[in-house]
Motif scaffolding. Structure first.
Motif, PDB file in Angstrom:
ATOM      1  N   GLU A  29      42.172  46.961  38.001  1.00 54.52           N
ATOM      2  CA  GLU A  29      43.708  46.618  38.060  1.00 54.52           C
ATOM      3  C   GLU A  29      43.694  45.574  37.022  1.00 54.52           C
ATOM      4  O   GLU A  29      44.747  44.875  36.836  1.00 54.52           O
ATOM      5  CB  GLU A  29      44.351  46.237  39.597  1.00 54.52           C
ATOM      6  N   LEU A  30      42.752  45.018  36.717  1.00 54.45           N
ATOM      7  CA  LEU A  30      42.752  43.694  35.909  1.00 54.45           C
ATOM      8  C   LEU A  30      42.177  43.892  34.538  1.00 54.45           C
ATOM      9  O   LEU A  30      42.214  42.963  33.729  1.00 54.45           O
ATOM     10  CB  LEU A  30      41.726  42.464  36.390  1.00 54.45           C
ATOM     11  N   GLN A  31      42.081  45.139  34.105  1.00 56.70           N
ATOM     12  CA  GLN A  31      41.577  45.577  32.632  1.00 56.70           C
ATOM     13  C   GLN A  31      42.314  44.940  31.704  1.00 56.70           C
ATOM     14  O   GLN A  31      42.069  44.232  30.678  1.00 56.70           O
ATOM     15  CB  GLN A  31      41.330  46.900  32.504  1.00 56.70           C
ATOM     16  N   GLY A  32      43.738  45.260  31.977  1.00 57.48           N
ATOM     17  CA  GLY A  32      44.843  44.745  30.832  1.00 57.48           C
ATOM     18  C   GLY A  32      44.894  43.170  30.765  1.00 57.48           C
ATOM     19  O   GLY A  32      44.623  42.617  29.493  1.00 57.48           O
ATOM     20  N   PHE A  33      45.043  42.638  31.854  1.00 61.46           N
ATOM     21  CA  PHE A  33      44.678  41.099  31.847  1.00 61.46           C
ATOM     22  C   PHE A  33      43.534  40.743  31.303  1.00 61.46           C
ATOM     23  O   PHE A  33      43.676  39.674  30.425  1.00 61.46           O
ATOM     24  CB  PHE A  33      44.748  40.433  33.357  1.00 61.46           C
ATOM     25  N   LEU A  34      42.376  41.061  31.672  1.00 60.13           N
ATOM     26  CA  LEU A  34      41.044  40.623  31.202  1.00 60.13           C
ATOM     27  C   LEU A  34      41.179  40.907  29.501  1.00 60.13           C
ATOM     28  O   LEU A  34      40.458  39.907  28.955  1.00 60.13           O
ATOM     29  CB  LEU A  34      39.948  41.297  31.794  1.00 60.13           C
ATOM     30  N   PHE A  35      41.628  41.883  29.115  1.00 61.83           N
ATOM     31  CA  PHE A  35      41.536  42.200  27.716  1.00 61.83           C
ATOM     32  C   PHE A  35      42.411  41.083  26.923  1.00 61.83           C
ATOM     33  O   PHE A  35      42.045  40.646  25.810  1.00 61.83           O
ATOM     34  CB  PHE A  35      42.157  43.505  27.282  1.00 61.83           C
ATOM     35  N   GLY A  36      43.607  40.756  27.601  1.00 58.24           N
ATOM     36  CA  GLY A  36      44.419  39.810  26.842  1.00 58.24           C
ATOM     37  C   GLY A  36      43.741  38.279  26.849  1.00 58.24           C
ATOM     38  O   GLY A  36      43.703  37.756  25.856  1.00 58.24           O
ATOM     39  N   VAL A  37      43.198  38.050  27.949  1.00 57.60           N
ATOM     40  CA  VAL A  37      42.478  36.775  27.964  1.00 57.60           C
ATOM     41  C   VAL A  37      41.240  36.652  27.137  1.00 57.60           C
ATOM     42  O   VAL A  37      41.281  36.014  26.462  1.00 57.60           O
ATOM     43  CB  VAL A  37      41.734  36.606  29.648  1.00 57.60           C
ATOM     44  N   PHE A  38      40.547  37.909  27.044  1.00 56.98           N
ATOM     45  CA  PHE A  38      39.314  37.692  26.175  1.00 56.98           C
ATOM     46  C   PHE A  38      39.666  37.915  24.806  1.00 56.98           C
ATOM     47  O   PHE A  38      38.717  37.180  23.898  1.00 56.98           O
ATOM     48  CB  PHE A  38      38.184  38.614  26.587  1.00 56.98           C
ATOM     49  N   LEU A  39      40.573  38.489  24.405  1.00 52.58           N
ATOM     50  CA  LEU A  39      40.995  38.687  23.119  1.00 52.58           C
ATOM     51  C   LEU A  39      41.465  37.269  22.687  1.00 52.58           C
ATOM     52  O   LEU A  39      41.260  36.903  21.297  1.00 52.58           O
ATOM     53  CB  LEU A  39      42.301  39.628  22.784  1.00 52.58           C
TER      54      LEU A  39
END
Length: 324
Positions: A29-39
């Motif tokens: 459920e956090l994949q999209g959020f984590l992608f945005g943070v790490f990008l």
């Protein structure tokens, strides 16, 4: 010739041709959020360190040994983060997180070499500050251009023979399953943990290398700063003491954060159960600290801030005239 029934371990070994990086798939459920943070973090690292690299190479006021090493360190940070961040971002966008033995070995090899280069570079930067503060009259004689380049080259090449042999050793181990790695890149502990048979000697190699690459430089840096702080406290001018502390505190902050998290990871027994904390600690020294490094060095260094403003104003004027 032996049959597969007589030697099942060999057959199992040949069936494992790749690893699976679990990464952060345990929190879908956090994949999209984590992608945005790490990008965002990766982009910040690239931009921040690129700016430091540019101004230390182009600004006339920063053509000193300290800023030569800072520029070298910024370039190193870009390389170091780029070994893991692009793969992490890709894995957050896809279901297939398989990585071949060859790709895993290559990633580990460059990660270890660049990580060791960071340890050695931070040590050299501490030595530069030690000479500047404890032997100011001999500073420019000792830290001449040729010697600085030699020190930088030693930092970059010292770990190559060490980790060439070590990476070959790790991937010469037998891997007979399972092949799921509870990590986001191919680091020593998660890879070795998947090996079959006795890994005692490999663990001893890991500890010995960690002492040489991490613990020893860390002790040398702390020893340098004991002498540096002792010398600073003897300075008659309060302004001089404040400037010296400001110059050294940024480097010391980076040292404590980087070495502290790294030492915890590599001195923890490999055979101990995985708790997921390894991923968090690895994130700290592979991504989070490199993001803060430009901020730490810029905000705590007036010379860098002045040079940065000068560069941005020049860049803005060039962009204005090009549009006109």
């Amino acid at each position: 010739m032996e049959s597969s029934e007589q030697n099942p371990s060999r057959e199992n070994y040949t069936t494992v041709v790749e690893f699976i990086l679990i990464s952060f798939s345990d929190v879908p459920e956090l994949q999209g959020f984590l992608f945005g943070v790490f990008l965002t973090i990766y982009a910040t690292i690239l931009m921040g360190n690129s700016l430091i690299l540019i101004i230390t190479k182009t600004d006339a006021s920063l053509q000193t040994p300290m800023y030569f090493f800072l520029g070298n360190f910024s370039f190193l940070e870009i390389c170091f983060v780029s070994v893991t961040a692009p793969r992490l971002l890709a894995d957050l966008c896809r279901q297939n997180r398989n990585i071949s033995f060859v790709a895993c070995a290559i990633q580990m090899y460059f990660f270890l070499i660049l990580g060791a280069t960071e340890c050695f570079s931070l040590t050299v930067m501490a030595y530069d500050r030690y000479v500047a503060i404890c032997n100011p009259l001999l500073y420019h004689l000792i830290m001449n251009n040729r010697f600085c380049i030699q020190l930088a080259m030693v930092c970059w090449v010292s770990a190559i023979p060490l980790y060439t042999g070590f990476t070959y050793h790790v991937f010469s181990l037998s891997f007979c399953g399972p092949n799921e790695m509870n990590h986001f890149f191919c680091d020593i502990p998660p890879v070795v943990k998947l090996a079959c048979g006795d890994i005692f000697m490999t663990e001893m190699f890991v500890y010995a290398i960690a002492v040489f690459v991490a613990a020893t430089p860390f002790i040398l840096i702390l020893g340098s700063y004991v002498n540096i702080i002792s010398t600073i406290l003897k300075l008659p001018s309060a302004t001089g003491r404040a400037k010296a502390f400001s110059t050294c505190s940024s480097h010391l902050t980076v040292v404590i954060l980087f070495f502290g998290s790294g030492i915890i990871v590599y001195f923890k027994p490999i055979s101990s159960p995985s708790t997921g904390m390894e991923k968090i600690l690895s994130l700290i020294y592979t991504i989070v600290i490199p993001m803060f490094n430009p901020m730490i060095y810029c905000l705590k260094n007036k010379d860098v801030m002045v040079a940065l403003r000068r560069f941005l104003l020049k860049f803005k004027s060039i962009a204005f005239y090009s549009k006109a």
